[in-house]
Design a protein around this motif. Structure first.
Motif, mmCIF file in Angstrom:
data_model
loop_
_atom_site.group_PDB
_atom_site.id
_atom_site.type_symbol
_atom_site.label_atom_id
_atom_site.label_comp_id
_atom_site.label_asym_id
_atom_site.label_seq_id
_atom_site.Cartn_x
_atom_site.Cartn_y
_atom_site.Cartn_z
ATOM 1 N N GLU A 1 0.856 -1.181 0.000
ATOM 2 C CA GLU A 1 0.000 0.000 0.000
ATOM 3 C C GLU A 1 0.899 1.240 0.000
ATOM 4 O O GLU A 1 1.497 1.583 1.023
ATOM 5 N N GLU A 2 1.018 1.882 -1.156
ATOM 6 C CA GLU A 2 1.960 2.992 -1.292
ATOM 7 C C GLU A 2 1.661 4.141 -0.346
ATOM 8 O O GLU A 2 2.576 4.843 0.093
ATOM 9 N N HIS A 3 0.380 4.328 -0.026
ATOM 10 C CA HIS A 3 0.029 5.454 0.848
ATOM 11 C C HIS A 3 0.541 5.240 2.276
ATOM 12 O O HIS A 3 0.605 6.187 3.065
ATOM 13 N N GLU A 4 0.915 4.001 2.603
ATOM 14 C CA GLU A 4 1.436 3.720 3.943
ATOM 15 C C GLU A 4 2.951 3.924 4.024
ATOM 16 O O GLU A 4 3.521 3.909 5.109
ATOM 17 N N LEU A 5 3.595 4.116 2.877
ATOM 18 C CA LEU A 5 5.041 4.313 2.849
ATOM 19 C C LEU A 5 5.389 5.772 3.125
ATOM 20 O O LEU A 5 4.648 6.680 2.746
ATOM 21 N N LYS A 6 6.512 5.977 3.750
ATOM 22 C CA LYS A 6 6.969 7.331 4.051
ATOM 23 C C LYS A 6 8.333 7.566 3.410
ATOM 24 O O LYS A 6 9.102 6.633 3.192
ATOM 25 N N TYR B 1 11.792 -0.285 5.021
ATOM 26 C CA TYR B 1 11.021 -1.309 5.724
ATOM 27 C C TYR B 1 11.613 -2.657 5.326
ATOM 28 O O TYR B 1 11.232 -3.252 4.310
#
Length: 231
Positions: A108-113, A194
């Motif tokens: 889920e790209e939106h969870e990556l920072k 991660y």
């Protein structure tokens, strides 16, 4: 079994170029310290440090490409060599590359920072653009050339950072050396912060899919007269 490229076209002048860079592996071996290499060997890409680097022969790839025939499945390659039928599947690729291919990990790209690796590459991009005298050559995003520069220039003692750079170097310039995409994949950059994602991700399947698609594309009229990536 009929060839996808008629034999009458085999003598036409066509080019096959290899854009994956096996020298990446030697660069990593030369760059990392003994302890860093040991840490790297414990990662999903660690076994590549045991690979003996050899020069790929474009002519050999060319003869293989033109002997392709229709595969039974879309995700396979088939060849007719001297009247004998051979196929190349995910199973063979997995045996050769030693990477995970079965389980697909959805990210889920939106969870990556954006982490430390991204910021370091952005800094290299900024420095490179400042040194560029021709405005037309200024880059808007981090490209593979910036990644190579970042890896070569890095001399700090942060083991974690250099190992992340080494992994990204393998991903972008060895596994997925697609000539059409000079910009690096930011999702892969973010994933490297991660560790579990990198270790569990299906790199083998992604690399395999890109490889067979590029080889299949090379049998088209346009593909045969243009450059081809070979992983």
């Amino acid at each position: 079994m009929a060839y996808l490229v008629p034999e009458t076209q085999w003598t036409e002048q066509k080019r096959v170029q290899v854009h994956s860079k096996p020298n990446v592996l030697q660069d990593i071996i030369n760059k990392l310290s003994i302890q860093q290499k040991e840490d790297f060997r414990n990662s999903v890409f660690g076994h590549f440090l045991n690979v003996k680097v050899v020069n790929t022969i474009p002519q050999l790839l060319h003869h293989l490409v033109i002997r392709q025939c229709q595969a039974d499945k879309d995700d396979e390659l088939a060849f007719n060599i001297n009247g004998r039928h051979y196929k190349f599947t995910l199973q063979e690729y997995t045996a050769v590359m030693g990477l995970k291919t079965r389980e697909i990990v959805n990210i889920e790209e939106h969870e990556l920072k954006k982490g430390t690796l991204y910021r370091f590459l952005e800094k290299i991009l900024e420095e490179t653009n400042k040194e560029e005298k021709n405005d037309k050559n200024i880059s808007k995003s981090v490209q593979r050339k910036h990644l190579e520069l970042a890896f070569d220039k890095y001399n700090a003692k942060n083991d974690d950072m250099i190992i992340k750079l080494a992994k990204l170097h393998i991903i972008e310039n060895f596994l997925l050396g697609n000539q059409d995409k000079i910009a690096i994949n930011e999702t892969y950059v973010d994933m490297l912060d991660y560790n579990w994602m990198v270790e569990e991700y299906h790199w083998g399947r992604i690399s395999y899919n890109e490889t067979i698609q590029r080889i299949k594309a090379a049998t088209t009229k346009q593909g045969l007269s243009s450059c081809m990536d070979a992983q």
